[in-house]
Design an enzyme around this catalytic site. Sequence first.
Site, short mmCIF file in Angstrom:
data_model
loop_
_atom_site.label_atom_id
_atom_site.label_comp_id
_atom_site.label_asym_id
_atom_site.label_seq_id
_atom_site.Cartn_x
_atom_site.Cartn_y
_atom_site.Cartn_z
N GLY A 45 37.42 53.97 -23.43
CA GLY A 45 36.22 54.95 -22.50
C GLY A 45 35.22 53.99 -23.43
O GLY A 45 34.75 53.96 -25.13
N GLN A 50 26.02 55.01 -27.08
CA GLN A 50 27.19 53.88 -27.65
C GLN A 50 26.74 52.29 -28.00
O GLN A 50 26.53 52.14 -29.15
CB GLN A 50 28.42 54.29 -27.37
CG GLN A 50 29.22 55.73 -27.44
CD GLN A 50 30.25 55.93 -27.43
OE1 GLN A 50 30.85 55.76 -26.18
NE2 GLN A 50 31.75 55.79 -28.21
N CYS A 98 36.44 58.80 -31.32
CA CYS A 98 35.50 58.38 -30.77
C CYS A 98 35.37 56.88 -31.46
O CYS A 98 34.91 56.70 -32.81
CB CYS A 98 34.69 59.02 -31.18
SG CYS A 98 33.30 58.67 -30.14
N LEU A 99 34.92 55.57 -30.45
CA LEU A 99 34.42 54.78 -31.53
C LEU A 99 32.97 55.05 -31.95
O LEU A 99 33.40 54.22 -33.65
CB LEU A 99 33.70 53.55 -30.45
CG LEU A 99 35.34 53.59 -29.55
CD1 LEU A 99 35.05 51.87 -28.72
CD2 LEU A 99 35.75 51.91 -30.35
N HIS A 140 34.87 63.23 -22.03
CA HIS A 140 34.28 62.45 -23.47
C HIS A 140 33.03 61.64 -23.31
O HIS A 140 32.15 62.19 -23.51
CB HIS A 140 35.62 62.00 -23.97
CG HIS A 140 35.36 61.66 -25.76
ND1 HIS A 140 36.20 62.07 -26.64
CD2 HIS A 140 33.88 60.40 -25.42
CE1 HIS A 140 34.89 61.02 -28.41
NE2 HIS A 140 34.69 60.57 -27.05
N GLU A 141 33.43 60.72 -22.38
CA GLU A 141 32.08 59.99 -21.95
C GLU A 141 31.02 60.28 -21.45
O GLU A 141 29.87 60.39 -22.03
CB GLU A 141 32.48 58.79 -21.32
CG GLU A 141 33.70 58.49 -21.37
CD GLU A 141 33.85 57.73 -22.93
OE1 GLU A 141 32.44 57.61 -23.67
OE2 GLU A 141 34.62 57.55 -23.90
N HIS A 144 28.89 62.59 -24.07
CA HIS A 144 27.95 61.08 -24.94
C HIS A 144 26.15 61.13 -23.96
O HIS A 144 25.57 61.28 -24.58
CB HIS A 144 28.43 59.76 -25.00
CG HIS A 144 29.62 59.83 -25.99
ND1 HIS A 144 28.88 59.96 -27.04
CD2 HIS A 144 30.48 59.11 -25.83
CE1 HIS A 144 30.16 59.79 -28.04
NE2 HIS A 144 31.05 59.51 -27.17
NI NI Z 1 33.23 59.46 -28.00
#
Ligand code: NI
Length: 186
Positions: A45, A50, A98-99, A140-141, A144
């Site tokens: 995701g 991000q 998370c990236l 989660h996304e 953000h």
């Molecule tokens: Ni994330």
Amino acid sequence: MVYPIVMYGDPILRKRSKEIPEGSLDIKTFVQDMFETMYAANGIGLAAPQIGKGIRLFVVDGTALDDLEEDMTGFKKVFVNPVIINEEGDKWDFEEGCLSIPNIRENVARPERLRIRYEDEEGNAMDEEYGGMKARIIQHEYDHLDGKMFVDYLTPLKKRMLKGKLKDISKGDVHTEYRISAPLKK
Ligand code: NI
């Protein structure tokens, strides 16, 4: 085009992203870049903030998660201007990553199911329900887009324990296989 991924500590990750007015963006190209960036980082995701864009769009692709019991077929999607209408069901724990917070994984409890309205990349109005891992990835996304990150759900003790690592990440002192943009990097 593969963008560098913005690291924890960058203010863009803490802002509420803005709605995307119809026709204001070359969605196709943007979405392509989002997927490319996500795949280059082996993510499932990715939310626009991000890659440094404060707009309400995220992409997911859970189709590689074939070790799960859940059927992920077709769970490659684009969510434009999403609104989670409601969440329900028992909260369950899962170790999230998370990236933007590399090499840290922690348990987060989230409700089991949700209903979400959004536009797809063609501009079609969608209204769907998701459960299990799909719901979790969406939650989660979606967070953000509201400036929220999974570490926000941790206990004060856990947060204190992670403080040093998070600081290092903000400085770019972290090993990743993908290109990053760290706010405190000198
Ligand atoms: Ni994330």
